[in-house]
Write a protein that holds these residues in place. Structure first.
Motif, short mmCIF file in Angstrom:
data_model
loop_
_atom_site.label_atom_id
_atom_site.label_comp_id
_atom_site.label_asym_id
_atom_site.label_seq_id
_atom_site.Cartn_x
_atom_site.Cartn_y
_atom_site.Cartn_z
N GLY A 42 0.78 -1.24 0.00
CA GLY A 42 0.00 0.00 0.00
C GLY A 42 0.81 1.28 0.00
O GLY A 42 0.27 2.35 0.22
N ASN A 43 2.12 1.20 -0.26
CA ASN A 43 2.97 2.39 -0.17
C ASN A 43 3.15 3.13 -1.49
O ASN A 43 3.66 4.25 -1.50
N GLU A 44 2.82 2.52 -2.63
CA GLU A 44 3.03 3.16 -3.93
C GLU A 44 1.94 2.77 -4.89
O GLU A 44 1.32 1.72 -4.76
N VAL A 45 1.72 3.65 -5.88
CA VAL A 45 0.85 3.33 -7.00
C VAL A 45 1.70 3.49 -8.27
O VAL A 45 2.49 4.43 -8.39
N ILE A 105 -2.23 10.53 -2.22
CA ILE A 105 -1.08 11.02 -2.97
C ILE A 105 -0.70 12.38 -2.42
O ILE A 105 -1.41 13.36 -2.63
N GLY A 106 0.39 12.46 -1.73
CA GLY A 106 0.91 13.74 -1.25
C GLY A 106 -0.01 14.49 -0.31
O GLY A 106 -1.04 13.99 0.11
N TYR A 107 0.37 15.72 -0.03
CA TYR A 107 -0.38 16.54 0.91
C TYR A 107 -1.00 17.76 0.26
O TYR A 107 -1.69 18.52 0.89
N SER A 108 -0.72 17.99 -1.03
CA SER A 108 -1.29 19.16 -1.69
C SER A 108 -2.53 18.73 -2.48
O SER A 108 -2.82 17.56 -2.63
N LEU A 109 -3.26 19.73 -3.00
CA LEU A 109 -4.46 19.43 -3.77
C LEU A 109 -4.15 18.99 -5.19
O LEU A 109 -5.03 18.52 -5.90
N SER A 110 -2.92 19.15 -5.63
CA SER A 110 -2.58 18.78 -7.00
C SER A 110 -1.19 18.18 -7.04
O SER A 110 -0.28 18.65 -6.37
N THR A 111 -1.05 17.14 -7.82
CA THR A 111 0.24 16.49 -8.05
C THR A 111 0.48 16.45 -9.54
O THR A 111 -0.42 16.13 -10.31
N GLN A 112 1.68 16.77 -9.98
CA GLN A 112 2.00 16.79 -11.39
C GLN A 112 3.03 15.71 -11.70
O GLN A 112 4.02 15.57 -11.00
N ILE A 113 2.76 14.95 -12.77
CA ILE A 113 3.64 13.87 -13.21
C ILE A 113 4.10 14.19 -14.63
O ILE A 113 3.30 14.56 -15.48
N VAL A 114 5.38 14.03 -14.89
CA VAL A 114 5.96 14.33 -16.19
C VAL A 114 5.78 13.15 -17.13
O VAL A 114 5.90 12.00 -16.74
N GLN A 149 4.66 6.95 -17.27
CA GLN A 149 4.85 5.80 -16.41
C GLN A 149 5.56 6.30 -15.17
O GLN A 149 6.67 6.82 -15.25
N ALA A 150 4.90 6.19 -14.03
CA ALA A 150 5.44 6.77 -12.81
C ALA A 150 5.08 5.94 -11.60
O ALA A 150 3.99 5.36 -11.53
N LEU A 151 6.00 5.89 -10.65
CA LEU A 151 5.73 5.35 -9.32
C LEU A 151 5.44 6.54 -8.42
O LEU A 151 6.27 7.43 -8.29
N VAL A 152 4.29 6.55 -7.82
CA VAL A 152 3.89 7.67 -6.97
C VAL A 152 3.72 7.16 -5.54
O VAL A 152 2.96 6.21 -5.31
N PRO A 153 4.43 7.75 -4.60
CA PRO A 153 4.30 7.32 -3.19
C PRO A 153 2.92 7.65 -2.64
O PRO A 153 2.32 8.66 -2.99
N LEU A 154 2.43 6.78 -1.79
CA LEU A 154 1.15 7.00 -1.10
C LEU A 154 1.41 7.22 0.38
O LEU A 154 2.33 6.62 0.94
#
Length: 132
Positions: A57-60, A84-93, A126-131
């Motif tokens: 459960g630590n990454e998506v 995903i993170g603590y802000s209202l928006s997350t940006q992935i490249v 394609q990204a690994l995003v921490p949860l």
């Protein structure tokens, strides 16, 4: 209701230990759950878009190929996006077919994913995003 496992393991040397050992190999937390589709694809192709959650459960893992003008959108379930993170928006490249750079923005409150591309070519993400 109790189940008697003795007949199942009768004659099997170290049967319960072997089963537990195999279960621990599968459930080590570093394996990935099944591929799941993004919700409500709007203006996007549906042939290469999915996400997976790591068993601990630590990454998506997010995998997408965005085509067209990039005005499409899709949704992650809010049970995931809110982690995903603590802000209202997350940006992935992402990288476009013309070797440009584009972005996927995830609204962590609603789960809505929107895209920005510099041209009309396809864009790979394609990204690994921490949860959290």
């Amino acid at each position: 209701m109790a189940i008697n496992f003795d007949p199942i393991f009768d004659g099997m040397q170290n049967g319960p230990e072997k089963i537990k050992g195999n279960f621990d190999k599968v459930n080590d937390g570093f394996s990935w759950g099944p591929q799941q589709k993004f919700l409500n694809l709007n203006g996007m192709t549906d042939n290469f878009d999915y996400y997976k959650i790591r068993n601990d459960g630590n990454e998506v893992l997010i995998t997408l190929y965005v085509t067209g003008d990039g005005n499409g959108s899709c949704y992650l379930p809010t049970s995931i996006s809110k982690r995903i993170g603590y802000s209202l928006s997350t940006q992935i490249v992402g990288r476009t077919d013309n070797n440009g750079i584009g972005f996927m923005n995830i609204n962590t409150d609603t789960g809505k994913c929107t895209f920005h591309k510099p041209d009309g070519s396809g864009m790979y993400i394609q990204a690994l995003v921490p949860l959290v």
